[in-house]
Enzyme design. Structure first.
Site, short mmCIF file in Angstrom:
data_model
loop_
_atom_site.label_atom_id
_atom_site.label_comp_id
_atom_site.label_asym_id
_atom_site.label_seq_id
_atom_site.Cartn_x
_atom_site.Cartn_y
_atom_site.Cartn_z
N GLU A 169 18.97 10.74 14.01
CA GLU A 169 20.22 10.21 14.55
C GLU A 169 19.91 9.50 15.86
O GLU A 169 18.96 9.86 16.53
CB GLU A 169 21.18 11.36 14.88
CG GLU A 169 21.43 12.29 13.75
CD GLU A 169 22.02 13.62 14.23
OE1 GLU A 169 22.25 13.77 15.44
OE2 GLU A 169 22.23 14.48 13.37
N LYS A 200 19.98 8.99 19.67
CA LYS A 200 20.26 9.87 20.81
C LYS A 200 21.13 9.06 21.76
O LYS A 200 20.67 8.12 22.40
CB LYS A 200 18.97 10.29 21.50
CG LYS A 200 19.21 11.30 22.62
CD LYS A 200 17.90 11.88 23.11
CE LYS A 200 18.11 13.06 24.04
NZ LYS A 200 18.97 12.81 25.18
N ASP A 242 23.37 8.02 24.87
CA ASP A 242 23.28 8.29 26.30
C ASP A 242 24.69 8.41 26.87
O ASP A 242 25.29 7.44 27.30
CB ASP A 242 22.52 7.15 26.97
CG ASP A 242 22.08 7.53 28.36
OD1 ASP A 242 22.20 8.72 28.72
OD2 ASP A 242 21.62 6.64 29.10
N TYR A 259 27.62 15.10 16.73
CA TYR A 259 26.29 15.30 16.14
C TYR A 259 26.01 16.75 15.78
O TYR A 259 24.93 17.07 15.31
CB TYR A 259 25.20 14.77 17.07
CG TYR A 259 25.25 15.31 18.49
CD1 TYR A 259 25.05 16.66 18.76
CD2 TYR A 259 25.50 14.45 19.56
CE1 TYR A 259 25.09 17.14 20.05
CE2 TYR A 259 25.55 14.93 20.86
CZ TYR A 259 25.34 16.28 21.10
OH TYR A 259 25.39 16.76 22.37
N LYS A 299 12.08 9.90 22.34
CA LYS A 299 12.72 8.93 23.23
C LYS A 299 12.12 7.54 23.10
O LYS A 299 10.95 7.39 22.77
CB LYS A 299 12.56 9.43 24.67
CG LYS A 299 13.12 10.83 24.90
CD LYS A 299 14.47 10.80 25.55
CE LYS A 299 14.33 10.45 26.99
NZ LYS A 299 15.45 10.84 27.81
N CYS A 303 30.94 -6.41 60.62
CA CYS A 303 30.59 -7.35 59.57
C CYS A 303 29.29 -8.10 59.91
O CYS A 303 29.18 -8.64 61.01
CB CYS A 303 31.73 -8.34 59.37
SG CYS A 303 31.33 -9.67 58.24
N CYS A 346 30.46 -12.01 60.59
CA CYS A 346 31.33 -12.43 61.69
C CYS A 346 31.45 -11.39 62.80
O CYS A 346 32.15 -11.60 63.78
CB CYS A 346 32.71 -12.80 61.16
SG CYS A 346 33.66 -11.36 60.64
N CYS A 391 35.29 -5.88 55.76
CA CYS A 391 35.48 -6.74 56.92
C CYS A 391 36.93 -7.21 56.86
O CYS A 391 37.34 -7.84 55.89
CB CYS A 391 34.55 -7.95 56.85
SG CYS A 391 35.01 -9.23 58.05
N CYS A 449 36.66 -14.67 58.25
CA CYS A 449 35.22 -14.44 58.16
C CYS A 449 34.62 -15.49 57.22
O CYS A 449 35.11 -15.66 56.09
CB CYS A 449 34.93 -13.05 57.63
SG CYS A 449 33.19 -12.78 57.22
S1 IVH Z 1 21.54 17.79 19.28
C1 IVH Z 1 20.90 22.01 19.57
N1 IVH Z 1 21.90 15.25 18.70
O1 IVH Z 1 20.96 14.97 24.26
C2 IVH Z 1 20.75 20.56 19.67
N2 IVH Z 1 21.91 15.88 20.98
O2 IVH Z 1 18.69 16.04 25.64
C3 IVH Z 1 21.46 20.01 20.82
N3 IVH Z 1 22.34 14.05 22.55
O3 IVH Z 1 22.58 17.87 25.35
C4 IVH Z 1 21.71 18.60 20.84
N4 IVH Z 1 22.57 12.48 21.04
O4 IVH Z 1 23.98 15.76 25.02
C5 IVH Z 1 21.81 16.17 19.67
N5 IVH Z 1 22.26 13.05 18.05
C6 IVH Z 1 22.15 13.97 19.01
C7 IVH Z 1 22.31 13.62 20.38
C8 IVH Z 1 22.15 14.63 21.34
C9 IVH Z 1 22.59 12.76 22.33
C10 IVH Z 1 22.29 14.67 23.89
C11 IVH Z 1 23.04 15.95 24.00
C12 IVH Z 1 22.04 16.98 24.44
C13 IVH Z 1 20.98 16.13 25.05
C14 IVH Z 1 19.65 16.82 25.03
#
Ligand code: IVH
Length: 658
Positions: free
Chosen positions: A107, A109, A111, A219, A307, A398, A401, A416, A421
């Protein structure tokens, strides 16, 4: 009411989950208001999960701490494919199953900010931030404003308890739109989508959240009762059946090779995804096997975050400059040794405001980590090496000015206050001549610089006193350029009152608000007669805008500035208000679908209104004409089924007079 709920729900989904809205915000508001009206008249028929409840309730005095029934864990991280393979081998050893036989999911990840949503008997009862994993903040009041998140689960047999977990994010598109609106209104910009989502989630007032659209992508699960589980993939499918949005459609299930190929694919498409993704999460799919593997102290053994390579670089801060903006706001920025980050050379990095400088503790001479994520403006993540320089503080006066700066209560901005200015004046002229405002061509930064520095312009009205000789004598100008500028200025004298209002750069008065104001008070005389009580009557004018407008009206210097503009021959012409029921399209309803070639959607909508027609947001038997562009969607089919008249763009243009 059921029809409206369904239609609004569909638009929520298009807007928030697919980031592909098919109607304008105004059209959406029309639908929402219609439903609100009906609910006021027939409260007994209002659905408990009506989209109108998402407008948010009362602010909370403070966030309460709430314990998670099951701890919210974190993830083991890696940047290396090697380590992912090793992880797979160790799982295979432990379980006694060959690596090729193990099924994983992959999946994105996301942010954002981790959250848990609790549904009891199908009703959304609570939203809790991750906090320290055991105890988080109760943010139910904010969570309820998340469009597309059901307050009642779909289906007839909801589980007794369903705790779902996911990431609260702001899509890039929403983030950019939000910042564009803030820039226009002269407000501070948000730093990145993640910070914005996190700040919004912690705000006490749901009204704040409503203006900052959040999305939620699920997720995982917390504690459940009456929700049979077999695998991660099936879990997500089941959540979708209850109307919950998961990241499954951007994920994959398969053998390790498959999921690693998916990682590569996600990485390649990183910038095309609607939200920021900083890697992929690979999970063992089978829940029974997950349980056999169990958890370490803070993270499960059955999942790993792979990552993406960082989009960071480090550089040394040469100096910290202070820029002065249109509203007088002092914005610090770091000038760094040029550094390449993700394909772009960076030399200037905004430090946004005083709080951000303080938070980072950045000083000239420090080595800093710079991040450039997607289209987001580069920012400093932190100091990696103290250069031993002097701490930096915003100056008390400022830098341009020398006027002592002012701090507004409750704001992080320092300003300011001097309207004369040179820096403020330059930025104000830039805004005044910009598109959407007075739209004066040929007046660029370089020219403005010279006009102000040479004292040819000391206030906006002086622009209209410029002559050919003065202009032609300036650097990089000639007779022709001078004439162009003069004819641009001439043409701008009769811009509409709303454009003038916007161009004046009154705080919080963006293009749209300016139009609303001008619709109610179409000229200066009437606007000047406005009182606080008149403003509150206008639904689209909130307290912040009202205060700003009143302060501007009461500001003698600002009013003298406008008087001078009128004295210099400015004569704004507000287009005659549309008379309903007049014009070639009077009494007929219209809707557009597909991509138009000659008009933008906005222009097309304007044309309908200008010709006395009415716009609808969906195909129904009330629709008279559907105008079809390229690649029309399902609307066309539906219209044909209902026997509604269908026109192409040219036929529509003929109708409204070309
Ligand atoms: S699973 C037990 N799945 O990443 C597993 N986390 O670095 C817990 N996050 O705290 C998380 N996308 O906030 C999972 N597809 C995803 C995610 C995900 C983002 C975040 C989540 C977690 C953090 C850990």
């Amino acid at each position: 009411m059921r029809e409206l709920e369904a239609e609004i729900g569909r638009h929520d989904e298009l807007y928030y989950q697919l980031a592909a809205p098919i109607i304008t915000d105004e059209e959406y508001d029309v639908l929402l208001r219609e439903l609100e009206d009906l609910e006021r008249k027939h409260p007994e028929l209002a659905a408990p999960d009506s989209p109108t409840t998402r407008v948010g309730g009362a602010p909370v005095p403070q966030l309460e701490s709430v314990a998670h029934r099951q701890p919210m864990l974190s993830l083991a991280n890696t940047y290396s494919r090697e380590e992912v393979l090793e992880w797979c081998d160790s799982i295979s050893d432990f379980l006694g199953v060959a690596p090729a036989e193990i099924t994983f999911t992959c999946e994105p990840k996301l942010d954002g900010v981790a959250i848990e949503i609790v549904y009891e008997q199908g009703l959304l009862v609570r939203g809790i931030t991750r906090g320290d994993g055991r105890v988080g903040d109760d943010v139910t009041h904010i969570v309820r404003t998340i469009r597309g998140l059901p307050h009642v689960l779909q289906g007839d047999t909801p589980p007794a308890l369903l705790e779902v977990r996911g990431e609260v994010i702001m899509t890039r598109a929403h983030f950019e739109a939000l910042n564009a609106a803030r820039a226009e209104a002269g407000e501070d910009l948000f730093i990145n989508p993640r910070n914005t989502a996190s700040g919004t989630l912690k705000s006490l007032d749901p009204k704040v959240a409503r203006q900052r659209p959040l999305s939620l992508v699920l997720y995982g699960l917390g504690q459940v009762d009456g929700f049979p589980r077999s695998s991660q993939w099936e879990d997500m499918l089941n959540l979708e059946r209850y109307g919950l949005a998961t990241g499954r459609h951007v994920g994959r299930r398969g053998a390790l090779d498959d999921v690693l190929a998916h990682y590569d694919d996600l990485l390649a498409r990183r910038d095309e995804l609607p939200f920021e993704v900083d890697g992929a999460v690979i999970k063992l799919d089978d829940v029974a096997l997950q349980e056999r593997l169990g958890v370490r102290s803070r993270s499960p053994r059955w999942a790993i975050a792979f990552k993406f390579p960082a989009r960071r670089g480090t550089s040394v801060v040469r100096e910290i400059q202070v820029m002065v903006g249109r509203t007088g706001a002092l914005t610090p920025r770091a000038v760094v040794e040029p550094v390449h980050v993700a394909g772009v050379t960076i030399e200037y990095v905004s430090l946004f405001n005083r709080d951000e400088v303080q938070r980072l503790g950045v000083k000239p001479g420090d080595r800093v980590i710079i991040e450039r994520a997607g289209d987001v403006i580069p920012h400093i993540v932190g100091v990696s090496e103290d250069g031993g320089g002097e701490p930096f503080a915003l100056p008390g006066s400022c830098p341009v000015c020398d006027t002592p700066v002012e701090e507004a209560e409750g704001e992080v901005v320092v300003r300011c206050p001097n309207p004369a200015c040179p820096a403020v004046l330059k930025r104000r002229i830039e805004h005044f001549v910009a598109r959407g405002g007075m739209d004066i061509e040929g007046v660029g930064e370089k020219l403005i610089e010279q006009l102000v520095e040479g004292a040819h312009v000391t206030r906006l009205a002086d622009l209209y006193a410029l002559d050919e000789e003065t202009l032609a004598g300036l650097e990089r100008m000639g007779t022709q350029s001078a004439r162009n500028v003069l004819s641009g200025l001439e043409a701008s004298r009769t811009r509409s009152f709303s454009k003038l209002l916007f161009a004046l750069g009154i705080r919080h008065i963006g293009q749209h608000v300016a139009e609303v104001v001008a619709e109610h008070w179409p000229d200066l005389e009437r606007l000047r007669a406005v009182g606080a009580e008149d403003l509150v009557d206008v639904a689209e004018i909130g307290p912040v805008v009202a205060d700003s407008l009143l302060a501007w009206l009461a500001d003698d210097a600002e009013q003298a500035n406008v008087d001078a503009l009128y004295a210099a021959g400015l004569a704004p012409v507000e287009p005659a208000p549309r008379v309903e029921g007049e014009g070639p399209l009077a009494g007929r309803t219209f809707l557009f679908t597909g991509t138009l070639e000659k008009l933008s959607r906005r222009e097309a909508n304007e044309r309908v209104k200008a010709a006395g027609g009415k716009l609808l947001s969906g195909v129904s038997k009330n629709l008279d004409v559907l105008v079809v562009g390229a690649k029309p969607g399902s609307k066309l089919k539906k219209a044909q089924e209902l026997g509604i008249e269908v026109l192409d763009e040219d036929a529509f243009l003929d109708l409204v007079g070309g």
